[in-house]
Design a protein around this motif. Structure first.
Motif, PDB file in Angstrom:
ATOM      1  N   ASP A 123     -29.845  21.079 -56.885  1.00  0.00           N
ATOM      2  CA  ASP A 123     -28.992  22.100 -56.489  1.00  0.00           C
ATOM      3  C   ASP A 123     -28.437  21.570 -54.895  1.00  0.00           C
ATOM      4  O   ASP A 123     -27.346  21.853 -54.809  1.00  0.00           O
ATOM      5  N   GLU A 173     -25.986  18.753 -55.435  1.00  0.00           N
ATOM      6  CA  GLU A 173     -24.903  19.191 -55.849  1.00  0.00           C
ATOM      7  C   GLU A 173     -23.788  19.925 -55.062  1.00  0.00           C
ATOM      8  O   GLU A 173     -22.717  20.090 -54.858  1.00  0.00           O
ATOM      9  N   ARG A 184     -26.181  31.776 -53.541  1.00  0.00           N
ATOM     10  CA  ARG A 184     -26.132  32.089 -54.794  1.00  0.00           C
ATOM     11  C   ARG A 184     -25.541  30.914 -55.507  1.00  0.00           C
ATOM     12  O   ARG A 184     -24.933  31.027 -56.665  1.00  0.00           O
ATOM     13  N   TRP A 185     -25.863  29.878 -55.245  1.00  0.00           N
ATOM     14  CA  TRP A 185     -25.646  28.473 -55.842  1.00  0.00           C
ATOM     15  C   TRP A 185     -25.826  28.753 -57.515  1.00  0.00           C
ATOM     16  O   TRP A 185     -24.686  28.151 -58.125  1.00  0.00           O
ATOM     17  N   SER A 186     -26.647  29.240 -57.702  1.00  0.00           N
ATOM     18  CA  SER A 186     -26.863  29.139 -59.288  1.00  0.00           C
ATOM     19  C   SER A 186     -25.939  29.781 -60.201  1.00  0.00           C
ATOM     20  O   SER A 186     -25.586  29.455 -61.278  1.00  0.00           O
ATOM     21  N   THR A 187     -25.294  30.931 -59.445  1.00  0.00           N
ATOM     22  CA  THR A 187     -24.272  31.714 -59.779  1.00  0.00           C
ATOM     23  C   THR A 187     -22.916  31.106 -59.654  1.00  0.00           C
ATOM     24  O   THR A 187     -22.268  31.247 -60.745  1.00  0.00           O
ATOM     25  N   ARG A 231     -22.022  28.377 -58.897  1.00  0.00           N
ATOM     26  CA  ARG A 231     -21.756  27.048 -59.635  1.00  0.00           C
ATOM     27  C   ARG A 231     -21.041  27.073 -61.053  1.00  0.00           C
ATOM     28  O   ARG A 231     -20.456  26.329 -61.617  1.00  0.00           O
ATOM     29  N   GLU A 232     -21.559  28.254 -61.649  1.00  0.00           N
ATOM     30  CA  GLU A 232     -21.012  28.689 -63.112  1.00  0.00           C
ATOM     31  C   GLU A 232     -19.706  29.547 -62.975  1.00  0.00           C
ATOM     32  O   GLU A 232     -19.196  29.249 -64.100  1.00  0.00           O
ATOM     33  N   CYS A 233     -19.087  29.545 -62.012  1.00  0.00           N
ATOM     34  CA  CYS A 233     -17.730  30.044 -61.763  1.00  0.00           C
ATOM     35  C   CYS A 233     -16.686  29.207 -62.401  1.00  0.00           C
ATOM     36  O   CYS A 233     -17.018  28.072 -62.509  1.00  0.00           O
ATOM     37  N   ASP A 234     -15.637  29.714 -62.986  1.00  0.00           N
ATOM     38  CA  ASP A 234     -14.479  28.790 -63.489  1.00  0.00           C
ATOM     39  C   ASP A 234     -14.076  27.758 -62.192  1.00  0.00           C
ATOM     40  O   ASP A 234     -13.998  26.943 -62.220  1.00  0.00           O
ATOM     41  N   PRO A 248     -15.677  27.230 -58.265  1.00  0.00           N
ATOM     42  CA  PRO A 248     -16.526  27.728 -57.049  1.00  0.00           C
ATOM     43  C   PRO A 248     -15.709  27.716 -55.694  1.00  0.00           C
ATOM     44  O   PRO A 248     -15.937  28.663 -54.939  1.00  0.00           O
ATOM     45  N   TRP A 283     -14.082  31.076 -55.512  1.00  0.00           N
ATOM     46  CA  TRP A 283     -14.977  32.125 -55.101  1.00  0.00           C
ATOM     47  C   TRP A 283     -15.127  31.816 -53.667  1.00  0.00           C
ATOM     48  O   TRP A 283     -15.182  32.807 -52.844  1.00  0.00           O
TER      49      TRP A 283
END
Length: 170
Positions: free
Chosen positions: A3, A6, A46-49, A51-54, A56, A59
């Motif tokens: 994480d 990344e 909030r990286w786990s959330t 990173r899943e955005c269309d 980041p 965001w």
């Protein structure tokens, strides 16, 4: 560990671009830097959330803009509240003595000034000042004594110049 690596790569590849974009939106580099730093801190937490955005990056940019707008709104609201509170209130004029005292305080060292203000203007005891400043009571006493001596030099006119350039007591 993955994480962090990344996120570091994401930050390295996008931070300057996002800063430039937010700067262009706000018109202030300082405000943009503060807002972008806060947005990346939030992204990391909030990286786990995120990173899943269309996107980041989008965001982070959106959060940075919202942070800046929120800070701006808070500042505007403080000014408005101050104006509402001050409306209809008379402000007493500042006396010459007050101006001279403030000027003299500026000429003594910071810790002496702090001790003088806390003791003589706020009304704290030596023990209370020691607790607030995390200093030994004897240190506070020394600061008060030296501060008074320094103020006396400026307030009696021994080489002290006012902002208008005239010596006091001359």
């Amino acid at each position: 560990m993955r994480d962090a690596e990344e996120f570091d790569a994401f930050y390295a590849s996008s931070a300057q671009r996002v800063l430039g974009q937010v700067y262009a939106m706000l018109g202030s580099r300082t405000e943009a830097e503060d807002a972008v730093a806060e947005a990346y801190a939030r992204a990391w937490s909030r990286w786990s959330t995120v990173r899943e955005c269309d996107s980041p990056e989008a965001w982070v940019r959106k959060v940075a803009y919202r942070v800046a707008v929120s800070a701006w709104r808070k500042a505007v609201n403080r000014v408005r509240a101050h104006r509402r509170e001050a409306t209809g209130q008379e402000v007493e004029p500042v006396s010459v003595d007050h101006v001279v005292l403030v000027d003299a305080l500026r000429h003594i060292p910071t810790e002496q000034r702090r001790a003088i203000v806390l003791h003589h203007l706020v009304g704290l005891s030596v023990a209370e000042i020691a607790a607030e400043t995390r200093a030994n009571p004897n240190t506070v006493k020394t600061r008060l004594a030296r501060g008074r001596q320094g103020l006396a030099r400026y307030l009696t006119g021994d080489g002290h110049q006012t902002t208008a350039g005239r010596s006091h007591g001359a």
